[in-house]
Design a protein around this motif. Structure first.
Motif, PDB file in Angstrom:
ATOM      1  N   LEU A 194     -60.976  -0.668 -18.318  1.00 57.56           N
ATOM      2  CA  LEU A 194     -60.577   0.826 -18.140  1.00 57.56           C
ATOM      3  C   LEU A 194     -60.236   2.027 -19.485  1.00 57.56           C
ATOM      4  O   LEU A 194     -60.719   3.185 -19.276  1.00 57.56           O
ATOM      5  CB  LEU A 194     -59.020   1.619 -17.196  1.00 57.56           C
ATOM      6  N   TYR A 195     -60.002   1.172 -20.613  1.00 54.46           N
ATOM      7  CA  TYR A 195     -59.170   2.072 -21.702  1.00 54.46           C
ATOM      8  C   TYR A 195     -59.243   1.574 -22.727  1.00 54.46           C
ATOM      9  O   TYR A 195     -58.385   0.253 -22.345  1.00 54.46           O
ATOM     10  CB  TYR A 195     -58.065   2.690 -21.159  1.00 54.46           C
ATOM     11  N   GLU A 196     -59.183   1.588 -24.310  1.00 55.25           N
ATOM     12  CA  GLU A 196     -59.180   0.822 -25.014  1.00 55.25           C
ATOM     13  C   GLU A 196     -58.422   1.673 -26.302  1.00 55.25           C
ATOM     14  O   GLU A 196     -58.707   3.325 -26.686  1.00 55.25           O
ATOM     15  CB  GLU A 196     -60.364   0.090 -25.710  1.00 55.25           C
ATOM     16  N   THR A 197     -57.191   1.509 -27.223  1.00 59.09           N
ATOM     17  CA  THR A 197     -56.900   2.508 -28.034  1.00 59.09           C
ATOM     18  C   THR A 197     -56.778   1.613 -29.364  1.00 59.09           C
ATOM     19  O   THR A 197     -56.450   0.197 -29.056  1.00 59.09           O
ATOM     20  CB  THR A 197     -55.285   3.045 -28.010  1.00 59.09           C
TER      21      THR A 197
ATOM     22  N   GLY B 145     -54.027   4.433  -9.833  1.00 60.74           N
ATOM     23  CA  GLY B 145     -54.604   5.149 -11.619  1.00 60.74           C
ATOM     24  C   GLY B 145     -52.454   4.469 -12.087  1.00 60.74           C
ATOM     25  O   GLY B 145     -51.818   3.387 -11.576  1.00 60.74           O
ATOM     26  N   LEU B 146     -52.660   4.369 -13.427  1.00 62.72           N
ATOM     27  CA  LEU B 146     -52.732   3.151 -14.340  1.00 62.72           C
ATOM     28  C   LEU B 146     -51.344   4.562 -15.124  1.00 62.72           C
ATOM     29  O   LEU B 146     -52.465   5.491 -15.548  1.00 62.72           O
ATOM     30  CB  LEU B 146     -53.178   2.526 -14.793  1.00 62.72           C
ATOM     31  N   SER B 147     -50.410   4.214 -15.501  1.00 60.08           N
ATOM     32  CA  SER B 147     -49.684   5.125 -16.853  1.00 60.08           C
ATOM     33  C   SER B 147     -48.962   4.288 -17.630  1.00 60.08           C
ATOM     34  O   SER B 147     -49.098   2.956 -17.170  1.00 60.08           O
ATOM     35  CB  SER B 147     -48.987   6.244 -16.043  1.00 60.08           C
ATOM     36  N   TRP B 148     -48.958   4.694 -19.100  1.00 59.31           N
ATOM     37  CA  TRP B 148     -47.840   4.053 -20.215  1.00 59.31           C
ATOM     38  C   TRP B 148     -47.968   4.315 -21.372  1.00 59.31           C
ATOM     39  O   TRP B 148     -48.226   5.890 -21.056  1.00 59.31           O
ATOM     40  CB  TRP B 148     -48.977   2.319 -20.763  1.00 59.31           C
ATOM     41  N   TYR B 149     -46.558   4.677 -21.689  1.00 67.54           N
ATOM     42  CA  TYR B 149     -46.140   4.644 -22.901  1.00 67.54           C
ATOM     43  C   TYR B 149     -46.618   4.476 -23.898  1.00 67.54           C
ATOM     44  O   TYR B 149     -46.495   3.425 -24.098  1.00 67.54           O
ATOM     45  CB  TYR B 149     -44.667   4.219 -23.069  1.00 67.54           C
TER      46      TYR B 149
ATOM     47  N   ASP C 213     -56.649   7.806 -13.889  1.00 73.18           N
ATOM     48  CA  ASP C 213     -57.166   8.561 -12.699  1.00 73.18           C
ATOM     49  C   ASP C 213     -57.972   6.784 -12.517  1.00 73.18           C
ATOM     50  O   ASP C 213     -59.649   7.503 -13.321  1.00 73.18           O
ATOM     51  CB  ASP C 213     -57.478   9.244 -11.957  1.00 73.18           C
ATOM     52  N   LEU C 214     -58.338   6.010 -11.580  1.00 73.96           N
ATOM     53  CA  LEU C 214     -59.228   5.261 -11.292  1.00 73.96           C
ATOM     54  C   LEU C 214     -60.096   5.221 -10.859  1.00 73.96           C
ATOM     55  O   LEU C 214     -61.342   4.496 -10.698  1.00 73.96           O
ATOM     56  CB  LEU C 214     -58.565   3.648 -10.895  1.00 73.96           C
ATOM     57  N   VAL C 215     -60.897   6.232  -9.872  1.00 74.52           N
ATOM     58  CA  VAL C 215     -61.966   7.049  -9.195  1.00 74.52           C
ATOM     59  C   VAL C 215     -62.260   8.103 -10.126  1.00 74.52           C
ATOM     60  O   VAL C 215     -63.545   7.825  -9.889  1.00 74.52           O
ATOM     61  CB  VAL C 215     -61.374   7.961  -7.702  1.00 74.52           C
ATOM     62  N   SER C 216     -61.580   8.735 -10.948  1.00 74.63           N
ATOM     63  CA  SER C 216     -62.234   9.910 -11.862  1.00 74.63           C
ATOM     64  C   SER C 216     -62.684   9.465 -13.219  1.00 74.63           C
ATOM     65  O   SER C 216     -63.481  10.100 -13.827  1.00 74.63           O
ATOM     66  CB  SER C 216     -61.981  11.481 -11.845  1.00 74.63           C
ATOM     67  N   LYS C 217     -62.014   8.594 -13.464  1.00 79.41           N
ATOM     68  CA  LYS C 217     -61.414   7.644 -14.369  1.00 79.41           C
ATOM     69  C   LYS C 217     -60.833   8.923 -15.805  1.00 79.41           C
ATOM     70  O   LYS C 217     -60.859   9.061 -17.112  1.00 79.41           O
ATOM     71  CB  LYS C 217     -63.109   7.303 -15.488  1.00 79.41           C
TER      72      LYS C 217
END
Length: 722
Positions: free
Chosen positions: A393-396, A411-415, A426-430
């Motif tokens: 989904l995401y990389e950083t 959806g997912l969230s993080w700090y 958002d898992l649907v719209s990315k």
């Protein structure tokens, strides 16, 4: 790219046909590729001017992503087509660190003109020379009284009205782009989330860590250091009453690692690194949060703190299991049937990573999310409970220590503590949204509940110490709430870095601490090495490398490579040893020349860190914490040290000695005699951890600059908007 009336362009011994995009010499005709044609046209239109790589990217590649190798190849291909001869030398000149220039006089041949009607362009002044006009000079002089006739002789058409319309159109487009750009910039700026902290932990100067919300979002599990016993215990905080209840206290450290979906049971880990002890237990508790039953689940055989989710419908857990592929620090997600004890692997991380951690279960119990930790990179995945349908989904490059689902499992969230951002996807719209968190205290970890935010203030930092083996004394040199890292010894002192925005560069000489005003233009760092001969400090992070001269407080040079830099070390004054991470998940050792920017692979085996000894042989550490000596001349290698039993090893090379630490001590291993020396004696680090070190050598003594992570009292807080 030229005026529509230009049929051909002549330069040196070549003729470029604009209609067919072909290049004609005395005896050959060859059609150019679209890229070669565009580059050549851009050179012709910009003669005798240095064109930078960035200008090529924006004008020829039109701002599409392109790496340095692609530019080098494109220029090389064009040079090969325009092969040099005695009468036609190299037309493309390289300007070191600046770009390229095209040095040649060009002639344009226009449509409806004979071969004698051509214009010669001065490559320096870009003006038309008088003698280049085949049309008689008198005709042109006479035609100047009639501007339209004069323009027609030069191949121009009367487009006055068209130019006026075009001018208005350009003004409109410029205004539109400016407004759109400003709107886009404003939209891209993270929204500021102003929060104030309300303490919900007991006020007893303790250390809290590893926060975890119950699936029903009514309880918060935390670990708390018992300062008298020196062990971590587990507390539950009721989020309605803020009552703190101790639920697990043992003779070993205990950490909460997962919840049952009904929030009435937790899974926790008992662990002791000294005793090589690790067990996973489940505890059930009553409505008042008192424990009613405890049951051992399995032996975990790990020195790391795990993560776990429970699939109660099938009486199965999914947890982080370390030791994957016989690498102590590598974790994969494994599913275990609690009835039969059978296990199967859910994920398969690459061996060059640290594996998959921080697994969380979606509220609908259909998906898991987890973080894959690479060197300098974090990747967020989701998958089905059996590991199928895995999606990145995401990389950083920023550090992420946990993720949370929203209540709808959409959806997912993080700090991110380093940048103080709360990020969600958002898992649907990315779609990814970022909010800049502004708090009244430094929040090192944050959890997003369904309705509220919870966090813990900073519980640890890394300070700089000086250790003298002769005196057997440990002296703290730097003590601040920020973390200091990467001590690098130079003559008469040392440098180190301090976290911040931007990262600060410090020097320590003659007992004086100085903040040096050096901008190294990197967001963080993963390795650094100082060369006492050329006086340059090499710092790397992600795909970027910086050369700094600390004495002059100056950034000397910077490089961006195609692959991620895992580790860097000086080989000699002109070459660096680099470990690069390729797309095939391989980490090989390369030699990088800072003058020519040439890369040469010299070791084809996977490596984590690299250095050299006094004889110029290369020492490298593999994924299993085995150390090898590689003879660059002979191409032979031999194993010189094995620390495969330790999951955590940091090391430095000096002459023929490997200095290393496993976290709680410092050792010296002689490659000549194979003898091992314990350097830190009569000193207990206890709850602290050596995370890096540097060696100070002077005639008759040896001292060490230690970077030590220690714990400090903190608070668990409810974060509310204001």
């Amino acid at each position: 790219m030229f005026d529509v009336n230009v049929l051909q362009v002549k330069f040196a011994n070549w003729t470029l046909c604009t209609r067919s995009c072909s290049l004609i010499s005395e005896d050959t005709t060859q059609e150019l590729t679209p890229l070669s044609y565009k580059i050549l046209c851009y050179f012709i239109l910009n003669p005798s001017r240095i064109i930078s790589r960035d200008e090529f990217i924006s004008s020829v590649w039109e701002n599409h992503y392109v790496d340095d190798n692609a530019i080098n190849k494109a220029i090389s291909d064009l040079r090969r087509l325009l092969k040099a001869t005695d009468s036609s030398p190299n037309l493309i000149k390289t300007h070191y660190k600046k770009g390229y220039s095209f040095v040649c006089e060009v002639e344009y041949i226009y449509e409806n003109s004979n071969s004698s009607e051509e214009l010669s362009i001065d490559p320096v002044t870009h003006t038309i020379s008088d003698g280049s006009l085949a049309v008689k000079k008198t005709e042109i002089e006479n035609s100047k009284s009639s501007p339209k006739l004069y323009q027609s002789l030069l191949g121009y058409k009367d487009n006055t009205n068209l130019l006026l319309q075009l001018k208005y159109l350009l003004v409109f487009i410029t205004v539109l782009l400016t407004v759109s750009g400003a709107s886009y910039w404003w939209y891209q700026q993270p929204q500021v989330l102003n929060l104030k902290s309300k303490k919900i932990s007991i006020s007893d100067n303790s250390v809290y860590a590893f926060l975890s919300l119950s699936p029903t979002n009514d309880k918060l599990a935390v670990s708390k250091l018992n300062t008298k016993k020196g062990i971590d215990e587990i507390f539950l905080i009721d989020l309605k009453t803020h009552k703190n209840t101790k639920i697990i206290s043992a003779d070993l450290d205990s950490y909460h690692i997962g919840w049952a979906s009904n929030s009435n049971s937790i899974f926790y880990q008992l662990i002791s690194n000294e005793k090589q002890f690790c067990e996973i237990w489940r505890a059930d508790f009553l409505i008042n949060n008192e424990v009613s039953n405890k049951e051992k689940i399995l032996d975990c055989k790990s020195q790391y703190i795990l993560s776990l989710v429970a699939d109660e419908t099938s009486n199965r857990i999914i947890y982080t299991k370390f030791g994957y592929r016989n690498v102590a620090s590598l974790a994969a997600l494994v599913a275990r049937d609690l009835t039969t004890g059978e296990e199967f692997q859910v994920t398969s991380p690459n061996i060059d990573s640290f594996g998959d951690r921080y697994v969380v279960l979606s509220p609908d119990k259909e998906k898991i999310a987890f973080i894959r930790i690479q060197t300098g990179l974090r990747q967020i995945f989701i998958a089905n409970l059996d590991g199928s349908m895995q999606k990145l989904l995401y990389e950083t490059t920023e550090s992420i220590r946990g993720i949370s689902w929203n209540s709808e499992a959409s959806g997912l969230s993080w700090y991110v503590p380093s940048s103080k951002k709360l990020i969600s996807i958002d898992l649907v719209s990315k779609e990814v949204t970022s909010k800049l968190v502004n708090t009244d205290s430094y929040i090192s970890s944050m959890l997003t509940g369904f309705d509220s935010l919870y966090g813990a203030t900073r519980a640890s930092d890394e300070d700089i110490f000086l250790y003298d083996p002769k005196e057997r004394q440990l002296k703290k040199l730097v003590d601040s709430r920020a973390s200091e890292f990467m001590p690098i010894v130079v003559k008469d002192g040392f440098h180190f870095l301090q976290e911040g925005t931007p990262v600060q560069f410090y020097s320590y000489f003659n007992g004086q601490l100085v903040n040096d005003a050096i901008s190294v233009d990197l967001t963080s760092f993963n390795s650094g090495d100082y060369n006492e001969h050329n006086g340059l400090l090499a710092l790397s992070f992600d795909k970027e490398l910086r050369l700094v001269e600390p004495g002059k407080k100056d950034l000397i040079d910077s490089f961006k490579l195609q692959h991620q830099i895992v580790h860097s070390s000086w080989f000699n004054d002109e070459n660096l040893l680099l470990i690069l991470d390729s797309k095939q998940s391989e980490q090989h050792v390369w030699l990088f020349n800072i003058k020519t920017e040439e890369l040469q692979k010299i070791i084809h085996k996977n490596a984590k860190a690299v250095s050299k000894n006094a004889a110029g042989n290369i020492i490298y550490q593999d994924f299993y914490n085995n150390f090898y000596l590689f003879d660059l001349q002979e191409g032979l290698e031999m194993q010189v040290l094995s620390l495969s039993g330790f999951p955590y090893v940091i090391w430095k090379m000096h002459k023929d000695n490997i200095y290393y630490s496993t976290g709680d001590n410092l050792f010296k291993h002689s490659l000549e005699t194979n003898e091992e020396t314990e350097l830190i004696q009569d000193f207990e680090i206890g709850e602290k951890l050596i995370t890096d070190f540097a060696i100070m050598h002077s005639p008759g003594f040896e001292k060490f600059i230690l970077q030590i992570q220690g714990f400090k009292s903190n608070e668990v807080v409810l974060l509310e908007s204001f």
